[in-house]
Design an enzyme around this catalytic site. Structure first.
Site, short mmCIF file in Angstrom:
data_model
loop_
_atom_site.label_atom_id
_atom_site.label_comp_id
_atom_site.label_asym_id
_atom_site.label_seq_id
_atom_site.Cartn_x
_atom_site.Cartn_y
_atom_site.Cartn_z
N GLY A 240 11.46 3.01 -3.65
CA GLY A 240 10.39 4.06 -3.95
C GLY A 240 10.57 4.22 -5.34
N HIS A 241 9.16 5.15 -5.39
CA HIS A 241 8.64 5.60 -6.80
C HIS A 241 8.92 7.49 -6.77
CE1 HIS A 241 4.96 2.53 -6.49
NE2 HIS A 241 6.04 2.39 -6.50
N GLY A 242 9.75 7.56 -6.35
CA GLY A 242 10.53 8.96 -6.50
C GLY A 242 10.12 10.28 -6.03
#
Ligand SMILES: *[C@@H]1O[C@H](CO)[C@@H](O)[C@H](O)[C@H]1NC(C)=O
Ligand SMILES: *[C@@H]1O[C@H](CO)[C@@H](O)[C@H](O)[C@H]1NC(C)=O
Ligand SMILES: *[C@@H]1O[C@H](CO)[C@@H](O)[C@H](O)[C@H]1NC(C)=O
Ligand SMILES: *[C@@H]1O[C@H](CO)[C@@H](O)[C@H](O)[C@H]1NC(C)=O
Ligand SMILES: *[C@@H]1O[C@H](CO)[C@@H](O)[C@H](O)[C@H]1NC(C)=O
Ligand SMILES: *[C@@H]1O[C@H](CO)[C@@H](O)[C@H](O)[C@H]1NC(C)=O
Ligand SMILES: *[C@@H]1O[C@H](CO)[C@@H](O)[C@H](O)[C@H]1NC(C)=O
Length: 394
Positions: A240-242
């Site tokens: 994911g993107h954090g």
């Protein structure tokens, strides 16, 4: 006669006690008793709504039961409050969305609206059957995709132990909610599924997210404007993107304060922790603590980006959301990009009071060290900080 009166008296007292006991006991409302099929094929939306209506009208701590071992097909469903008492939804079964494109409007699969003191608990699953939607979106045919689980205007909310999976769009949203605890929730979607954020919140406060496992195609947790006092702790993110704050300063005046992310693991995410804002935005974002974070193969572990521009065609603008008082403490691990730290702040509204301490980030699979890019950021460091930071002294 006296004896009779005494017996009668005792009887009345007992009756009152029984009634009190029954009132104090949680009342169960099982969706099967309201004619839900639970066969995964028949639409159980009406049965769920009837169950909710009954439970929501009950004054003695109702529990709406979605039993395990069964699959319930639901379409767009809205659980409205206020209810007459604190209410629990015990989700042990599986809820699935229709496996087709079932709406072209902005919609949620499940919405809880204006329900105070709601607990959603259980080891059940809510499955958005997102694959068909991701494909549709990737072929530019679906603009609006349903959010899996939305809470709006819910205070004193607890969401516990459930599993959210394969949402068409975001998995869980909080809008104008306060006093929220999300605990031991797992969220699972493929790393390449578009915009499938884990938990997104806006205009909310006093939010605690702990012991959650979030694997998605977009932000693990995203914190949008008018949000204060958020703690994210003991969570694992990736893919994911954090964890993102923002993007801020688009059309709204940003107000974000008191955000803590601690004791979290990031595995194979795009960013670790990030604050992002558009150029020219207004307002502030301040009071951040990012502490005890473990990064494994994270592209960019630490980012402040005042030039957020995902489409890459933003003209230069003056002004910006004022970002200040952000502390990064005890952050270690590996980055896949060399630039492990990026603090890119606006020329006109610099970042202030940035603090880094005990940072140890290496560029994964390379002998050369990681580096840091700093622009218009002011602050201090303490202890070891690798890669080294050169703050702006102007
Ligand atoms: C966490 O959730 C899982 C899956 O629902 C459940 O089996 C487990 O008991 C929960 N643990 C705690 C401490 O609540
Ligand atoms: C959540 O449910 C999905 C679908 O049943 C499953 O693939 C996934 O492994 C579950 N996640 C966890 C953490 O149990
Ligand atoms: C948020 O929590 C703080 C203390 O934890 C409390 O003082 C404040 O009233 C809460 N805010 C709301 C809106 O409930
Ligand atoms: C977040 O953590 C801080 C510090 O431990 C605490 O004071 C605050 O009440 C917590 N807020 C929430 C919403 O849990
Ligand atoms: C986080 O984990 C630590 C250690 O396992 C534990 O002591 C702490 O209570 C947890 N915090 C929350 C908010 O669950
Ligand atoms: C950091 O994460 C890696 C990989 O998941 C793990 O092996 C390591 O034990 C973690 N370190 C800490 C301090 O939690
Ligand atoms: C850091 O590394 C990147 C990628 O190699 C490079 O483009 C950049 O110029 C470096 N920055 C500094 C400050 O050395």
């Amino acid at each position: 006669m006296k004896k009779m009166a005494a017996v009668k008296h005792i009887f009345v007292v007992l009756l009152v006690l029984v009634i009190r006991w029954a009132e104090g006991r949680p009342q169960k409302y099982n969706v099967l008793d309201f004619h839900a099929f639970g066969d995964g094929e028949t639409d159980d939306t009406e049965a769920f709504l009837r169950t909710w209506q009954a439970a929501c009208n009950c004054r003695s701590q109702p529990v709406m039961v979605v039993p395990g071992g069964r699959t319930f097909l639901l379409a767009q469903i809205k659980f409205e409050g206020p209810c007459k008492s604190p209410i629990t939804v015990q989700l042990d079964g599986k809820i699935v969305a229709p496996n087709k494109i079932w709406t072209s409007e902005e919609a949620n699969l499940l919405t809880f609206c204006r329900v105070d003191s709601l607990t959603l608990d259980g080891n059940g699953v809510i499955d958005g059957q997102g694959a068909i939607w991701w494909d549709c979106y990737n072929h530019k045919r679906c603009d609006n995709r349903p959010i899996l689980l939305g809470f709006a205007f819910c205070n004193n909310l607890v969401v516990k132990s459930i599993n959210l999976t394969d949402s068409a769009d975001k998995h869980m949203t909080l809008f104008q909610c306060s006093q929220v605890q999300v605990y031991n929730v797992s969220i699972t979607a493929p790393g390449d599924s578009p915009n499938t954020d884990g938990i997104t919140m806006a205009s909310s406060n006093n939010i605690s997210i702990s012991s959650c496992f979030i694997q998605t195609g977009d932000d693990c947790v995203s914190i949008l404007s008018h949000t204060t006092n958020v703690n994210v702790t003991n969570c694992t993110c990736g893919p994911g993107h954090g964890i993102s704050v923002g993007s801020l300063g688009g059309s709204e005046i940003a107000q974000v304060e008191q955000i803590t992310v601690s004791n979290c693991n990031f595995i194979g995410t795009m960013t670790g922790v990030r604050i992002k804002s558009w150029q020219g935005g207004k307002g502030y974002a301040r009071g951040f603590l990012f502490e005890s974070l473990n990064m494994t193969a994270v592209q960019y572990p630490i980012i402040i980006d005042q030039f957020y521009c995902p489409q890459g065609n933003c003209p230069k603008k003056d002004g910006g959301v004022a970002i200040s008082d952000a502390r990064f403490i005890n952050i270690q691990g590996t980055s896949t990009e060399r630039q492990a730290i990026r603090l890119l702040c606006s020329q006109s509204v610099n970042c202030r009071d940035i603090y880094l301490s005990n940072i140890d980030l290496c560029w994964m699979n390379h002998n050369a060290p990681a580096n840091a890019t700093i622009l218009n950021a002011h602050g201090t460091t303490a202890g070891m900080v690798v890669p080294q930071i050169q703050f702006d002294t102007r």
